[in-house]
Design an enzyme around this catalytic site. Structure first.
Site, PDB file in Angstrom:
ATOM      1  N   SER A  23       0.989  -1.300   0.425  1.00  0.00           N
ATOM      2  CA  SER A  23      -0.007  -0.110  -0.168  1.00  0.00           C
ATOM      3  C   SER A  23       1.026   0.612  -0.007  1.00  0.00           C
ATOM      4  CB  SER A  23      -0.870  -0.068   1.116  1.00  0.00           C
ATOM      5  OG  SER A  23      -1.700   1.244   1.468  1.00  0.00           O
ATOM      6  N   TYR A  50      -1.582  -1.276  11.027  1.00  0.00           N
ATOM      7  CA  TYR A  50      -2.207  -2.429   9.074  1.00  0.00           C
ATOM      8  C   TYR A  50      -1.172  -1.325   8.354  1.00  0.00           C
ATOM      9  CZ  TYR A  50      -3.672  -1.797   4.741  1.00  0.00           C
ATOM     10  OH  TYR A  50      -4.217  -2.242   3.147  1.00  0.00           O
ATOM     11  N   LYS A  73       2.295  -3.866   7.019  1.00  0.00           N
ATOM     12  CA  LYS A  73       2.031  -3.692   5.185  1.00  0.00           C
ATOM     13  C   LYS A  73       3.700  -3.371   4.859  1.00  0.00           C
ATOM     14  CE  LYS A  73      -1.629  -4.578   3.112  1.00  0.00           C
ATOM     15  NZ  LYS A  73      -2.097  -5.947   2.446  1.00  0.00           N
TER      16      LYS A  73
HETATM   17  P1  NAD Z   1     -10.610  -6.930   1.655  1.00  0.00           P
HETATM   18  O1  NAD Z   1     -11.240  -7.422   2.886  1.00  0.00           O
HETATM   19  O2  NAD Z   1     -12.007  -7.147   0.704  1.00  0.00           O
HETATM   20  O3  NAD Z   1     -10.326  -8.249   0.784  1.00  0.00           O
HETATM   21  C1  NAD Z   1      -9.395  -9.685   1.548  1.00  0.00           C
HETATM   22  C2  NAD Z   1     -10.375 -10.801   1.727  1.00  0.00           C
HETATM   23  O4  NAD Z   1      -8.859 -11.855   2.837  1.00  0.00           O
HETATM   24  C3  NAD Z   1     -11.396 -11.101   2.233  1.00  0.00           C
HETATM   25  O5  NAD Z   1     -12.104 -11.716   1.445  1.00  0.00           O
HETATM   26  C4  NAD Z   1     -10.941 -11.304   3.294  1.00  0.00           C
HETATM   27  O6  NAD Z   1     -12.143 -12.480   3.434  1.00  0.00           O
HETATM   28  C5  NAD Z   1      -9.619 -12.499   3.468  1.00  0.00           C
HETATM   29  N1  NAD Z   1      -9.499 -12.773   4.659  1.00  0.00           N
HETATM   30  C6  NAD Z   1      -8.776 -11.702   5.189  1.00  0.00           C
HETATM   31  N2  NAD Z   1      -8.145 -12.452   6.497  1.00  0.00           N
HETATM   32  C7  NAD Z   1      -7.292 -13.830   5.855  1.00  0.00           C
HETATM   33  C8  NAD Z   1      -6.884 -15.144   6.495  1.00  0.00           C
HETATM   34  N3  NAD Z   1      -6.137 -15.166   7.223  1.00  0.00           N
HETATM   35  N4  NAD Z   1      -7.038 -15.905   5.576  1.00  0.00           N
HETATM   36  C9  NAD Z   1      -8.369 -15.954   4.471  1.00  0.00           C
HETATM   37  N5  NAD Z   1      -8.229 -15.209   3.656  1.00  0.00           N
HETATM   38  C10 NAD Z   1      -8.285 -13.946   4.286  1.00  0.00           C
HETATM   39  O7  NAD Z   1      -9.725  -6.326   0.883  1.00  0.00           O
HETATM   40  P2  NAD Z   1      -9.097  -5.450  -0.626  1.00  0.00           P
HETATM   41  O8  NAD Z   1      -9.583  -3.798  -0.707  1.00  0.00           O
HETATM   42  O9  NAD Z   1     -10.049  -6.200  -1.273  1.00  0.00           O
HETATM   43  O10 NAD Z   1      -7.875  -6.191  -0.211  1.00  0.00           O
HETATM   44  C11 NAD Z   1      -6.629  -6.742  -0.636  1.00  0.00           C
HETATM   45  C12 NAD Z   1      -5.791  -6.473  -0.081  1.00  0.00           C
HETATM   46  O11 NAD Z   1      -5.010  -5.156  -0.736  1.00  0.00           O
HETATM   47  C13 NAD Z   1      -5.583  -6.372   1.011  1.00  0.00           C
HETATM   48  O12 NAD Z   1      -3.944  -7.056   1.825  1.00  0.00           O
HETATM   49  C14 NAD Z   1      -5.411  -4.938   1.534  1.00  0.00           C
HETATM   50  O13 NAD Z   1      -4.794  -4.676   3.149  1.00  0.00           O
HETATM   51  C15 NAD Z   1      -4.767  -4.055  -0.078  1.00  0.00           C
HETATM   52  N6  NAD Z   1      -4.557  -3.123   0.150  1.00  0.00           N
HETATM   53  C16 NAD Z   1      -5.878  -2.659  -0.275  1.00  0.00           C
HETATM   54  C17 NAD Z   1      -6.390  -1.192  -0.182  1.00  0.00           C
HETATM   55  C18 NAD Z   1      -7.950  -0.609  -0.418  1.00  0.00           C
HETATM   56  O14 NAD Z   1      -7.216   0.357  -0.523  1.00  0.00           O
HETATM   57  N7  NAD Z   1      -8.576  -1.309  -0.624  1.00  0.00           N
HETATM   58  C19 NAD Z   1      -4.881  -0.635  -0.961  1.00  0.00           C
HETATM   59  C20 NAD Z   1      -3.599  -0.950  -0.465  1.00  0.00           C
HETATM   60  C21 NAD Z   1      -3.793  -1.930  -0.104  1.00  0.00           C
HETATM   61  C1  UD1 Z   2      -7.028   5.138   4.069  1.00  0.00           C
HETATM   62  C2  UD1 Z   2      -6.167   4.587   4.672  1.00  0.00           C
HETATM   63  C3  UD1 Z   2      -4.755   3.811   4.433  1.00  0.00           C
HETATM   64  C4  UD1 Z   2      -5.400   2.477   3.096  1.00  0.00           C
HETATM   65  C5  UD1 Z   2      -6.188   3.325   2.562  1.00  0.00           C
HETATM   66  C6  UD1 Z   2      -7.350   2.058   1.748  1.00  0.00           C
HETATM   67  C7  UD1 Z   2      -6.103   6.521   6.975  1.00  0.00           C
HETATM   68  C8  UD1 Z   2      -4.819   7.413   7.743  1.00  0.00           C
HETATM   69  N1  UD1 Z   2      -5.608   5.991   5.583  1.00  0.00           N
HETATM   70  O1  UD1 Z   2      -5.937   5.733   2.597  1.00  0.00           O
HETATM   71  O2  UD1 Z   2      -3.794   3.476   5.341  1.00  0.00           O
HETATM   72  O3  UD1 Z   2      -4.291   2.411   2.574  1.00  0.00           O
HETATM   73  O4  UD1 Z   2      -7.621   3.991   3.402  1.00  0.00           O
HETATM   74  O5  UD1 Z   2      -7.552   1.403   2.373  1.00  0.00           O
HETATM   75  O6  UD1 Z   2      -7.102   5.875   6.347  1.00  0.00           O
HETATM   76  N2  UD1 Z   2     -12.265  11.265   3.410  1.00  0.00           N
HETATM   77  C9  UD1 Z   2     -13.470  12.409   3.357  1.00  0.00           C
HETATM   78  N3  UD1 Z   2     -14.470  11.840   4.011  1.00  0.00           N
HETATM   79  C10 UD1 Z   2     -14.567  10.611   4.622  1.00  0.00           C
HETATM   80  C11 UD1 Z   2     -13.582   9.341   4.049  1.00  0.00           C
HETATM   81  C12 UD1 Z   2     -12.315  10.058   3.623  1.00  0.00           C
HETATM   82  O7  UD1 Z   2     -13.242  13.554   3.057  1.00  0.00           O
HETATM   83  O8  UD1 Z   2     -15.926   9.807   4.820  1.00  0.00           O
HETATM   84  C13 UD1 Z   2     -11.062  12.235   2.937  1.00  0.00           C
HETATM   85  C14 UD1 Z   2      -9.899  11.903   3.952  1.00  0.00           C
HETATM   86  O9  UD1 Z   2      -9.334  12.805   4.422  1.00  0.00           O
HETATM   87  C15 UD1 Z   2      -9.032  11.644   2.035  1.00  0.00           C
HETATM   88  C16 UD1 Z   2      -9.782  10.874   1.290  1.00  0.00           C
HETATM   89  O10 UD1 Z   2     -10.723  11.436   1.564  1.00  0.00           O
HETATM   90  O11 UD1 Z   2      -8.332  12.761   1.738  1.00  0.00           O
HETATM   91  C17 UD1 Z   2      -8.992   9.555   0.796  1.00  0.00           C
HETATM   92  O12 UD1 Z   2      -9.752   9.088   2.223  1.00  0.00           O
HETATM   93  P1  UD1 Z   2     -10.046   7.283   1.989  1.00  0.00           P
HETATM   94  O13 UD1 Z   2     -10.060   6.710   1.026  1.00  0.00           O
HETATM   95  O14 UD1 Z   2     -10.371   7.512   3.373  1.00  0.00           O
HETATM   96  O15 UD1 Z   2      -8.303   6.469   1.589  1.00  0.00           O
HETATM   97  P2  UD1 Z   2      -6.932   7.225   2.910  1.00  0.00           P
HETATM   98  O16 UD1 Z   2      -7.372   8.183   3.752  1.00  0.00           O
HETATM   99  O17 UD1 Z   2      -5.533   7.664   1.319  1.00  0.00           O
END
Ligand code: NAD
Ligand code: UD1
Length: 354
Positions: free
Chosen positions: A139, A164, A168
């Site tokens: 991330s 979290y 990572k």
């Molecule tokens: P998500 O929660 O939709 O998907 C994660 C999946 O992992 C879920 O289906 C959950 O049931 C499964 N899971 C959790 N723990 C587990 C375990 N111990 N064994 C097997 N399955 C397990 O999340 P996502 O948004 O699809 O994210 C996927 C990956 O990308 C995660 O590692 C997350 O940290 C990373 N990531 C997501 C974002 C984002 O904004 N969505 C940003 C950066 C990184």
């Molecule tokens: C957040 C997490 C980041 C994680 C990512 C994906 C924090 C501080 N960061 O990123 O670690 O990898 O989600 O899960 O939580 N915002 C609003 N109103 C809302 C929600 C968000 O104004 O209800 C704003 C936030 O201040 C930010 C932007 O929208 O400026 C994006 O927020 P968000 O979608 O939560 O993502 P990140 O903060 O970038």
């Protein structure tokens, strides 16, 4: 397992997708199946639903044996051994983990255990079965509060503000150390910026439990009438309109980045560990996102400015030059398209998969 196993995919080229029933994982399964790979999903359904994989089958019209699902945890060594014994896995795409930033502060042990210890178990069993090709979901959070923008992969890592983010950063370090100690196969660390949107079919998308923490899922629930207004977290940042700026990327573009990473692994002639940013290279403010969503759904999105959220940074967007140069990947969808696809998913499935 050699890299050549990953060459031009055949119906036998098999990818283990941990967390494959989740938001990004399910979209990646679609792209893998469309690309001709066989997919084995391991997911404990702690934040997802088996319905999602049924939808993946529907979208791709895949043969039943092309998508195999194991319900269980990456912490379950016996189950992992079973999977690696039953299936010849050519590479792993590792999504499984908990991802709620706020919750990680309340439940650090659960986050370190599931995300960090879970990855150690997965890596241990994979190595025992000579599976050395791995793509990891990292991330942009590992950059912390950056001094220079856009963020390139050689920018120094910062200090995450929550458990979290630490998981990572720590997992990245483990993967570097693992590769240094035993340089076989390829490890790719993908640092995602802000994934949003949904598959164009409207059949799969993000399905947050409870009150969404992230901006776009929240905006989507306001648009569909489940919540009254969006809280804008601060309008006094040093940005054009004072609201926070992020690099939003369509989840399908992100998913395709994983397939490109596998293709690159197959064509590279040496063992390696590489980091790539996956973003668009463009920053959008909170108000710009709300405007784009209004355009997509054709109705006004009420919002109210609130105080800043603790731990938020002002601006984050990627340089994606390395992903283009090395992987031949770049994002293709713009913000309005991301919102249109999010809206189609949200309006067709107001209660997600439930
Ligand atoms: P998500 O929660 O939709 O998907 C994660 C999946 O992992 C879920 O289906 C959950 O049931 C499964 N899971 C959790 N723990 C587990 C375990 N111990 N064994 C097997 N399955 C397990 O999340 P996502 O948004 O699809 O994210 C996927 C990956 O990308 C995660 O590692 C997350 O940290 C990373 N990531 C997501 C974002 C984002 O904004 N969505 C940003 C950066 C990184
Ligand atoms: C957040 C997490 C980041 C994680 C990512 C994906 C924090 C501080 N960061 O990123 O670690 O990898 O989600 O899960 O939580 N915002 C609003 N109103 C809302 C929600 C968000 O104004 O209800 C704003 C936030 O201040 C930010 C932007 O929208 O400026 C994006 O927020 P968000 O979608 O939560 O993502 P990140 O903060 O970038």
């Amino acid at each position: 397992m050699t890299l050549s196993n990953l060459g031009k995919p055949t119906a036998e080229t098999c990818i283990l997708v941990t967390g494959g029933a989740g938001y990004i994982g399910s979209h990646t399964c679609v792209e893998l199946l469309n690309g001709g790979y066989k997919v084995v999903v391991l997911d404990d359904l702690s934040n997802s639903s088996a319905v999602c994989l049924e939808r993946v089958r529907k979208i791709t019209a895949c043969e039943p044996e092309q998508l195999i699902f194991f319900e269980g945890s990456i912490l379950d060594e016996a189950l992992l051994n079973h999977i690696f014994t039953q299936h010849t896995i050519d590479a792993i795409i590792h999504f499984a983990g908990y991802k709620a930033v706020g919750e990680s502060t309340e439940k650090p042990l659960e986050y370190y255990w599931n995300n960090f210890a879970g990855t150690l178990v997965l890596c241990k069993v994979a190595r025992e079965h000579q599976v050395n090709n791995l793509v990891f979901s990292s991330s942009a959070t590992v950059y912390g509060d950056p001094e220079t923008i856009p963020l390139s992969e050689d920018c120094p890592k910062g200090t995450p503000t929550n458990p979290y983010g630490h998981t990572k950063s720590m997992i990245e370090q483990v993967l570097f150390d693992l590769h240094a100690s035993d340089p076989h196969g390829c490890i790719v660390l993908l640092r995602y910026f802000n994934p949003i949107g949904a598959h164009v079919s409207g059949l799969i998308g993000e399905d947050p439990k409870g009150i969404p923490n992230n901006l776009v899922p929240y905006v989507a629930q306001v648009a569909v009438g489940k919540r009254e207004h969006v809280g804008v977290f601060g309008d006094d940042y040093p940005t054009t309109d004072g609201t926070g700026v992020r690099d939003y990327i369509h989840v399908v573009d992100l998913a395709r980045g994983h397939v490109k990473a596998l293709e690159w692994m197959a064509n590279t002639d040496k063992a390696c560990v590489e980091v790539f940013n996956l973003g668009t290279g463009t920053g959008s403010s909170v108000l710009e996102v709300i405007k784009a969503y209004e355009q997509a759904c054709g109705k006004p999105i009420p919002y109210r400015v609130q105080p800043r959220r603790a731990g938020d940074i002002a601006v984050s967007y990627a340089s994606c030059e390395k992903a283009l140069r090395v992987l031949g990947w770049e994002a293709s969808f713009d913000l309005v398209r991301m919102c249109e696809d999010s809206w189609r998913w949200q309006s067709n499935n107001p209660d997600g998969y439930r």
